[in-house]
Design a protein around this motif. Structure first.
Motif, short mmCIF file in Angstrom:
data_model
loop_
_atom_site.label_atom_id
_atom_site.label_comp_id
_atom_site.label_asym_id
_atom_site.label_seq_id
_atom_site.Cartn_x
_atom_site.Cartn_y
_atom_site.Cartn_z
N ILE A 1 -20.80 52.07 26.27
CA ILE A 1 -21.07 52.08 24.93
C ILE A 1 -20.05 52.94 24.03
CG2 ILE A 1 -23.56 51.42 25.50
CD1 ILE A 1 -24.15 54.40 24.97
N ASP B 1 -19.11 57.36 21.02
CA ASP B 1 -20.04 57.32 19.90
C ASP B 1 -21.42 56.48 20.17
OD1 ASP B 1 -19.09 54.81 19.69
OD2 ASP B 1 -18.12 54.79 17.79
N GLY B 2 -21.42 55.79 21.28
CA GLY B 2 -22.88 55.07 21.52
C GLY B 2 -22.79 53.53 20.95
N ASN B 3 -21.70 53.04 20.14
CA ASN B 3 -21.75 51.95 19.40
C ASN B 3 -20.65 51.05 19.88
OD1 ASN B 3 -23.61 52.87 17.71
ND2 ASN B 3 -22.04 54.18 16.46
N GLY B 4 -19.97 51.20 20.99
CA GLY B 4 -19.16 50.24 21.59
C GLY B 4 -19.64 49.20 22.61
N CYS C 1 -19.75 58.26 28.21
CA CYS C 1 -20.99 57.91 27.99
C CYS C 1 -22.12 57.79 28.97
CB CYS C 1 -21.11 56.52 27.19
SG CYS C 1 -20.67 55.25 28.37
N ARG D 1 -26.67 47.23 28.94
CA ARG D 1 -26.64 46.05 28.30
C ARG D 1 -26.91 44.85 29.33
NH1 ARG D 1 -21.93 46.95 26.78
NH2 ARG D 1 -22.28 47.86 24.94
#
Length: 568
Positions: A83, A86-89, A99, A142
C-alpha cells in the motif's frame, strides 16, 4: 557496499547471549525483484502484468532447488498487497518494504498470506480447509494469497478437490504454487495456472553475488574460491550461500579470509591442476605416471569416481574451446591457457574417443566392487587406446583397398602444466594427421584392353570373389579405361563397385571411374561364355558323324567335345 544496496534483508548481528545466528541463506533472502538474480524474464512478465492490471489468479513457479521459488512467491504477495509508505498505493512491482503488509509478509506473520508445506499437508482435508477459508474476504490485505510449497506432494484427491476453486476462485484470492518436480503436477492443474520456469543462476552471477555478500559481511574471499563455490552450487543461490557460510567458518581466524585451497579441501574437490597433469600423462601414454597420479588423488581423499568426473569436465572444456565457445570468466587463467593449447593439438575424433572411454570408465566405477582398481583399469584403457588407429581412417583404408597401415597418434610433445616438476614430464600426442599413401605411377600397359581381360587381371591378383561377381553380374554399356559404364537395368551392388575401384587402383595405379546407366548393355561374361558353349555344342551335333551316331543310338547324349574357342 551496504545491505540496502543489495536489496536484501538488513543484517542484524547477534550479540553475545542475544538472538541466534542467522545463516547467510536466510539473512540475504531477496526482498525486492531487483535482488532476485538470474530471473529477468519472469520479473519483466510480472512487471508488465501488474502495470496493465492483468494479474493471473494462479501462478506456478518451478525450477531446481534454491533458485528463488518461495522467495518469488513472497515477493509476488508483497507486490499485490503493498500500500506504499503513505498507505494509498496500489499493486507495484517495487514493493516499498516499509508498509505494514510488506513488513508482515516479510516476517511471515500476515494473516491473509498463508503458506502451506504440501510435503506435510498432503491430504484432501488440508485442501478442504483452504477451500472453505477462500470464501471469506481478506481481513486486512488487498488479496488473500495462498502459497503452497512443493505442491507436487499433494495427493490425487487433494488435487482433484482443488480444481474447481483453482479454476474459478473468488476475486480476492490468489494461488502461488512452488515445485521442483513439475512433471508430477497433473495437467489439469497446470492448465489453470500461469507457469514460470525459474532458471539456474549462471556461475559468474553467483560468484558476483557471493562477492557482494562477503563484502557486506566484512569477509575477504579470493575470486577463485568464490568461483569454486559457484560451480559447486550448480545454479542454486541457497546452496551456494550455505557453502559460503561453511567456507567462512572454515577460514583462518587470523584474517586470512576464504582461500581457494581451503574451499577445495572443504568440498573434497580434486585439485584442478592435478587433473590437468593427469590428463597430460594419459595423452602422453605414460601409464605408470598416470596410475601414480591417480593414487595420489586417492590418498588425498578424492574418490576415484570424482577423478574421472574431473577428467570428463576437462575433456569437455577442451572440446568447447575447440568448437569456439565463449570463455568462462570464472575459469582460472592457467586452465584456460592449457585448454586452448590442447584444443589446437587434439582432433575432434580423438576428443570424442577420449570422452567415450572416460564416460565408460566413470559408469564402471560407479557400480564396481573395487572402485580404485576399476578406475586404474579405465585409465590404462585410455593410455593403450591412444595408439589405436582412428576408426574413420581405418574404414577409409579398407574401402580404398590400401595395404599400408593407417596413421596413429604421433609422438607426444610437451604439454602445459601448472607445476614445474610435472611440466617436464607431461606430454601430449599430436593430432592424428591422415597421410595419403604413395601410389605407383599409372602404367597404361597395365590397363586391360577388354572387360574380360580386366576380370582376368583381378583374378590373377587374388581378387577371386570380386572377379566372379563381375563375371556373373556386370553388363557393360561402354568400356574405355579407366572409365566403365555398366547397365543399370541389372544393377550392381554399390559395395562391388567400391571394391572394384579400390582393387584396380591398387593394381594399376590409376583412378578408375565406374558408373551405372539405364541401358541394356552387353551380356555378362558368364552369359557370353554359356552362349558360346551352346553354339559349339550345336555345331558338333550338326556334324554328319554325330548325327549318324545319334540315329544309330537314340538314347545317346553328347557329354564332351573338343572346344574350338577359348571362353576364359
Amino acid at each position: 557496499m551496504t545491505d540496502s544496496l543489495l536489496g536484501l534483508d538488513e543484517p542484524v548481528q547477534p550479540t553475545r547471549g542475544g538472538d541466534a545466528y542467522r545463516v547467510l541463506a536466510r539473512k540475504y533472502r531477496p526482498q525486492t525483484f531487483q535482488a532476485l538474480i538470474g530471473q529477468e524474464a519472469m520479473v519483466r512478465t510480472l512487471e508488465n502484468a501488474i502495470r496493465r492490471d492483468r494479474i493471473a489468479h494462479a501462478f506456478l513457479l518451478t525450477g531446481v532447488r534454491g533458485v528463488g521459488k518461495t522467495s518469488t512467491a513472497r515477493l509476488i504477495a508483497k507486490a499485490l498487497n503493498c500500500i506504499g509508505p503513505d498507505g494509498n498505493g496500489g499493486p507495484s512491482i517495487d514493493p516499498c518494504g516499509v508498509c505494514e503488509p510488506c513488513r508482515a509478509i516479510a516476517e511471515g506473520r500476515h494473516i491473509d498470506v498463508i503458506e502451506m508445506d504440501a510435503a506435510s499437508h498432503t491430504g484432501i482435508d488440508d485442501i478442504r480447509e483452504i477451500i472453505e477459508a477462500s470464501r471469506y474476504a481478506a481481513v486486512s490485505a488487498r488479496y488473500k494469497v495462498y502459497i503452497i510449497d512443493e505442491v507436487h506432494m499433494l495427493s490425487k484427491a487433494a488435487f482433484n478437490g482443488l480444481l474447481k476453486t483453482l479454476e474459478e476462485p473468488p476475486g480476492h484470492v490468489k494461488f502461488l504454487f512452488a515445485t521442483t518436480e513439475v512433471n508430477k503436477v497433473p495437467v489439469t492443474v497446470l492448465s489453470r495456472c500461469q507457469r514460470f520456469d525459474l532458471r539456474r543462476i549462471p556461475a559468474e552471477r553467483l560468484a558476483a553475488h557471493f562477492a557482494a555478500v562477503c563484502e557486506a559481511e566484512g569477509v575477504t574471499a579470493e575470486p577463485e574460491a568464490l568461483a569454486l563455490i559457484a560451480r559447486a552450487a550448480e545454479g542454486s543461490a541457497r546452496d551456494g550461500l550455505s557453502i559460503l557460510d561453511q567456507a567462512i567458518a572454515h577460514a583462518d581466524l587470523e584474517g586470512g579470509g576464504v582461500k581457494a585451497p581451503a574451499v577445495r579441501e572443504m568440498l573434497g574437490l580434486s585439485d584442478r591442476s592435478a587433473v590437468r597433469d593427469l590428463l597430460a600423462l594419459l595423452l602422453g601414454g605414460d601409464a605408470p605416471g598416470a596410475l601414480a597420479a591417480l593414487r595420489r588423488q586417492y590418498d588425498y581423499g578424492v574418490d576415484s569416481q570424482g577423478v574421472l568426473r574431473a577428467l570428463l569436465e576437462a575433456v569437455h572444456g577442451v572440446t568447447l574451446v575447440k568448437v569456439g565457445t565463449a570463455e568462462d570468466p570464472a575459469q582460472p587463467a592457467e586452465e584456460r591457457d592449457a585448454y586452448r593449447e590442447w584444443a589446437e593439438k587434439l582432433s575432434f575424433p580423438l576428443l570424442h574417443r577420449l570422452w567415450q572411454l572416460l564416460l565408460k570408465g566413470h559408469d564402471e566405477v560407479a557400480r564396481a566392487a573395487l572402485p580404485i582398481e576399476t578406475a586404474e583399469m579405465a585409465l590404462l584403457r585410455v593410455v593403450h587406446a591412444r595408439s589405436l588407429p582412428d576408426p574413420g581412417e581405418l574404414a577409409r583404408h579398407l574401402s580404398e583397398g590400401r595395404s599400408d597401415q593407417p596413421p596413429v597418434a604421433a609422438a607426444p610433445s610437451e604439454m602445459p602444466s601448472t607445476r614445474a616438476a610435472a611440466s617436464a614430464q607431461s606430454a601430449l600426442p599430436q593430432a592424428a594427421v591422415p597421410v595419403a599413401p604413395v601410389q605407383p605411377a599409372s602404367d597404361p600397359s597395365q590397363e586391360p584392353e577388354t572387360f574380360a581381360a580386366l576380370v582376368a587381371l583381378l583374378e590373377n591378383h587374388g581378387q577371386h570373389l570380386l572377379a566372379v561377381r563381375l563375371a556373373h553380374g556386370a553388363r557393360v554399356v561402354s568400356y574405355a579405361p579407366p572409365e566403365i559404364v555398366f547397365s543399370g537395368a541389372r544393377p550392381i551392388a554399390a559395395d562391388t563397385l567400391a571394391e572394384t575401384v579400390a582393387a584396380l587402383r591398387g593394381i594399376t595405379g590409376a583412378v578408375w571411374k565406374l558408373s551405372l546407366l539405364d541401358a541394356p548393355g552387353e551380356p555378362t561374361l558368364k552369359e557370353a561364355a554359356d552362349a558360346a558353349a551352346e553354339a559349339d555344342r550345336q555345331a558338333v551335333l550338326a556334324t554328319p558323324l554325330v548325327e549318324a551316331a545319334l540315329a544309330a543310338f537314340p538314347d545317346a547324349e553328347l557329354i564332351d567335345w573338343p572346344k574350338k574357342r577359348n571362353n576364359a
